[in-house]
Write an enzyme that holds these catalytic residues in place. Structure first.
Site: not given
Ligand code: COA
Ligand code: ZN
Length: 332
Positions: A23-24, A215, A217, A248
């Site tokens: 994942r990370d 955790h 790094h 990240c």
């Molecule tokens: N699974 C699938 N799709 C997701 C989702 C999830 N958990 N969360 C949001 N989405 C999709 C929405 O369905 C939407 O899709 P669409 O544009 O086709 O309708 C789109 O993403 C935007 O959704 P929204 O609710 O506006 O969320 P966002 O864009 O603000 O997303 C996060 C917020 C944080 C959920 C998203 O940016 C994300 O998953 N980021 C990854 C964070 C991460 O893993 N960081 C590293 C680890 S710390």
């Molecule tokens: Zn990490």
């Protein structure tokens, strides 16, 4: 028992290693690692004695395309008895997907730094807490336990130090809300050993019943030192990533997690029982460069185990004979 006095001698003490490379690590890779390769890797890691494997993340596929196959991965891996298959989940949508795909645990994530939380999750911490509280309700109703990973516990690359009271305050609220464990994340490698010791000691005093994972790094080369400092303060559960992959995407300068095989190697030498199969971990790590398309940070992978001995150089006999002949000439 005073755990602090005997950190240099593991004396068979059991420690628990949790793999987060899938994942990370994989979330940072620019190439898409084929789903069947992810599954094959997790299946091999399932036999390596790890307590937990963070198999994937149920995040937005637009945000993290590398993990867009989360459902297939979680459904198709072999579930080894005794291994907890956890998944990172940022929101309700992610929780629904993870529960549907039969995750053993949800790992929710929130940053203790307001700036990092907004950058990573697009919400204030209070908004995240409110949203994640709903996710905890959903998860517990489905019978799936929840761990909460608190990011930037040891410092934020944009804000600087995060006060310990702030960290403990968020841990307190999540535990009161039903989380069974908290992961204290050094998201960008800002932790240092004396700070780790103070943080772990304070956490254990305040929440003696709570699960606690560390955790780290290795961004600034302090990873193993921080693991040892945490053990000295009573921690027994660590995230690590095979080959030292990781980072990240929203934290400038972030680099790999502490490396699973290096941590297992060091702790085994010190007499700790990690339950891990080091040759198997090394074999899995050796396949990573081909999988991700680049070299991996693991130094152990390059150097081999401490007692993996090398043959002397080809001209060794000649130099030895000459050296011994000098003694004989002198004695004559
Ligand atoms: N699974 C699938 N799709 C997701 C989702 C999830 N958990 N969360 C949001 N989405 C999709 C929405 O369905 C939407 O899709 P669409 O544009 O086709 O309708 C789109 O993403 C935007 O959704 P929204 O609710 O506006 O969320 P966002 O864009 O603000 O997303 C996060 C917020 C944080 C959920 C998203 O940016 C994300 O998953 N980021 C990854 C964070 C991460 O893993 N960081 C590293 C680890 S710390
Ligand atoms: Zn990490």
């Amino acid at each position: 028992m005073n755990l602090d006095t005997n950190a240099w001698d593991g004396a068979g003490r059991r420690l628990y290693l949790q793999e987060v490379g899938t994942r990370d690590g994989f979330q940072m890779e620019s190439v898409f690692i084929p789903t069947e390769d992810k599954i094959a890797l997790i299946d091999r890691l399932s036999d390596a004695g790890l307590a937990k494997i963070e198999a994937t993340a149920f995040v937005s596929p637009q945000a993290i395309p590398a993990l867009r196959d989360a459902e297939i991965v979680l459904r198709e891996i072999r579930r080894a008895p005794g291994v907890v298959y956890t998944c990172l989940v940022p929101n309700q949508r992610g929780a629904e997907r993870a529960i549907e795909a039969r995750a053993d645990e949800l790992n929710l994530v929130m940053s203790t730094s307001e700036t990092h939380n907004i950058a990573n999750l697009r919400m204030t911490r209070e908004q995240s807490f409110a949203a994640l509280s709903g996710v905890i309700d959903l998860s517990l109703a489905a019978g799936v336990p929840v761990n909460v990973s608190l990011s930037c516990v040891f410092g934020c690359p944009m804000e600087g130090d995060v006060p310990l009271e702030t960290v403990l305050g968020w841990a307190d609220r999540f535990l009161a809300r039903g989380a069974t464990g908290i992961t204290l994340c050094d998201t960008t490698g800002m932790a240092y050993p004396s700070q780790v010791r103070a943080t772990v000691t304070a956490f254990r005093e305040r929440f003696p019943q709570a699960g606690m994972t560390l955790h780290f790094h290795n961004t600034r080369g302090m990873g193993l030192a921080n693991v040892l400092a945490a053990i000295a303060a009573g921690a027994d559960r660590f995230d690590a990533s095979l080959g030292g992959l990781g980072g990240c995407p929203y934290a400038p300068g972030a680099s790999g997690n502490v490396c699973t095989e290096e941590i297992v190697h060091a702790l085994a030498l010190m007499g700790y029982d990690t339950g891990c199969d080091l040759p198997l971990l090394l074999d899995c790590a050796a396949r990573l460069p081909a999988l991700v398309g680049h070299d991996v940070p693991s130094q152990l992978l390059k150097a081999g185990q401490r007692l993996a001995l090398h043959a002397p150089p080809a001209d060794f006999t000649q130099w030895r004979d000459r050296a011994l002949a000098r003694d004989q000439a002198q004695a004559a």
